[in-house]
Design a protein around this motif. Structure first.
Motif, PDB file in Angstrom:
ATOM      1  N   ILE A 115       0.823  -1.207   0.000  1.00 43.68           N
ATOM      2  CA  ILE A 115       0.000   0.000   0.000  1.00 43.68           C
ATOM      3  C   ILE A 115       0.859   1.261   0.000  1.00 43.68           C
ATOM      4  O   ILE A 115       0.568   2.218  -0.727  1.00 43.68           O
ATOM      5  CB  ILE A 115      -0.942   0.003   1.222  1.00 43.68           C
ATOM      6  N   GLY A 116       1.908   1.281   0.831  1.00 42.68           N
ATOM      7  CA  GLY A 116       2.744   2.473   0.978  1.00 42.68           C
ATOM      8  C   GLY A 116       3.277   3.001  -0.335  1.00 42.68           C
ATOM      9  O   GLY A 116       3.031   4.167  -0.699  1.00 42.68           O
ATOM     10  N   PRO A 117       4.020   2.190  -1.095  1.00 40.61           N
ATOM     11  CA  PRO A 117       4.575   2.677  -2.366  1.00 40.61           C
ATOM     12  C   PRO A 117       3.500   3.095  -3.363  1.00 40.61           C
ATOM     13  O   PRO A 117       3.684   4.067  -4.100  1.00 40.61           O
ATOM     14  CB  PRO A 117       5.367   1.460  -2.881  1.00 40.61           C
ATOM     15  N   LEU A 118       2.390   2.360  -3.404  1.00 41.85           N
ATOM     16  CA  LEU A 118       1.311   2.715  -4.325  1.00 41.85           C
ATOM     17  C   LEU A 118       0.735   4.087  -3.995  1.00 41.85           C
ATOM     18  O   LEU A 118       0.461   4.900  -4.885  1.00 41.85           O
ATOM     19  CB  LEU A 118       0.202   1.653  -4.277  1.00 41.85           C
ATOM     20  N   ARG A 119       0.542   4.340  -2.705  1.00 36.55           N
ATOM     21  CA  ARG A 119      -0.007   5.633  -2.289  1.00 36.55           C
ATOM     22  C   ARG A 119       0.966   6.769  -2.574  1.00 36.55           C
ATOM     23  O   ARG A 119       0.575   7.846  -3.022  1.00 36.55           O
ATOM     24  CB  ARG A 119      -0.348   5.592  -0.784  1.00 36.55           C
TER      25      ARG A 119
END
Length: 222
Positions: free
Chosen positions: A178-182
């Motif tokens: 989730i982190g990198p996508l956000r």
């Protein structure tokens, strides 16, 4: 002012609630979402979300105070998942219901009026008192029979600790996706779709939604 009916929702959890079905934050938010989606003739506008994390016996709740202030000023309704999330004390609940500037709504009892809520609170308080006395009586009998107490609590604490550790590991794992996508600018809906395409299940084994992605980011401080 918006033409939609306005609501501010409040959730409360204590350390001991985390392992109880129906009392955790995820369960409370689920009940609130169900109410907003199914028990309104027209869409609601949520104008504030408030959350306290402390003991159920403590009525000094800064976020509840903030929620009450907001609904009084905005003419909105205060929405809670369950009545005992507001308080376990009848007197505390009664004082709020007597406030003419506060309209209270309970998601799990969508059609209950103040009179019915008051009766429910009184019966729940009476039941808790009975259970407390019954538990003390059982412990006294066990003590008189020479049964060593405390072992069950230790096992329960260890089990709860294991559950919390597992949840933490799962959260850290999914945040690596989730982190990198956000950070790359992906929307919550797109991230949810990516997780589902990758067959990454939620902690309960279900499908991801934008709201669940948002909560995962909030828990991770992102």
């Amino acid at each position: 002012m918006s033409e939609k009916p306005a609501a501010g929702h409040y959730t409360r959890v204590s350390t001991e609630d985390q392992g109880r079905s129906g009392l955790g934050l995820e369960a409370q938010r689920r009940d609130i979402d169900i109410f907003l989606s199914n028990f309104s003739e027209e869409p609601w506008e949520v104008i504030g979300e408030f959350q306290d994390v402390l003991s159920g016996k403590n009525d000094d709740r800064p976020q509840l105070a903030a929620a009450l202030k907001m609904v009084r000023e905005a003419g909105a309704e205060l929405l809670i998942a369950k009545l005992d999330r507001l308080s376990r004390k009848v007197s505390f609940i009664a004082n709020i219901m007597e406030d003419k500037k506060v309209r209270l709504r309970v998601a799990s009892m969508p059609f209950a009026d103040n009179f019915q809520l008051h009766i429910y609170a009184a019966l729940a308080e009476q039941e808790r008192e009975f259970i407390s006395k019954r538990t003390k009586a059982a412990l006294q009998i066990a003590k008189e029979k020479g049964v060593k107490l405390g072992g069950l609590r230790d096992k329960t604490m260890k089990r709860n600790e294991a559950i919390q550790q597992k949840a933490k590991r799962e959260a850290e794992k999914v945040m690596k996706i989730i982190g990198p996508l956000r950070q790359s600018g992906q929307t919550l809906a797109t991230i949810a779709g990516t997780l589902n395409d990758m067959e990454v299940a939620t902690s309960r084994g279900g499908q991801w939604t934008p709201m669940q992605v948002k909560r995962a980011l909030e828990r991770a401080g992102g």
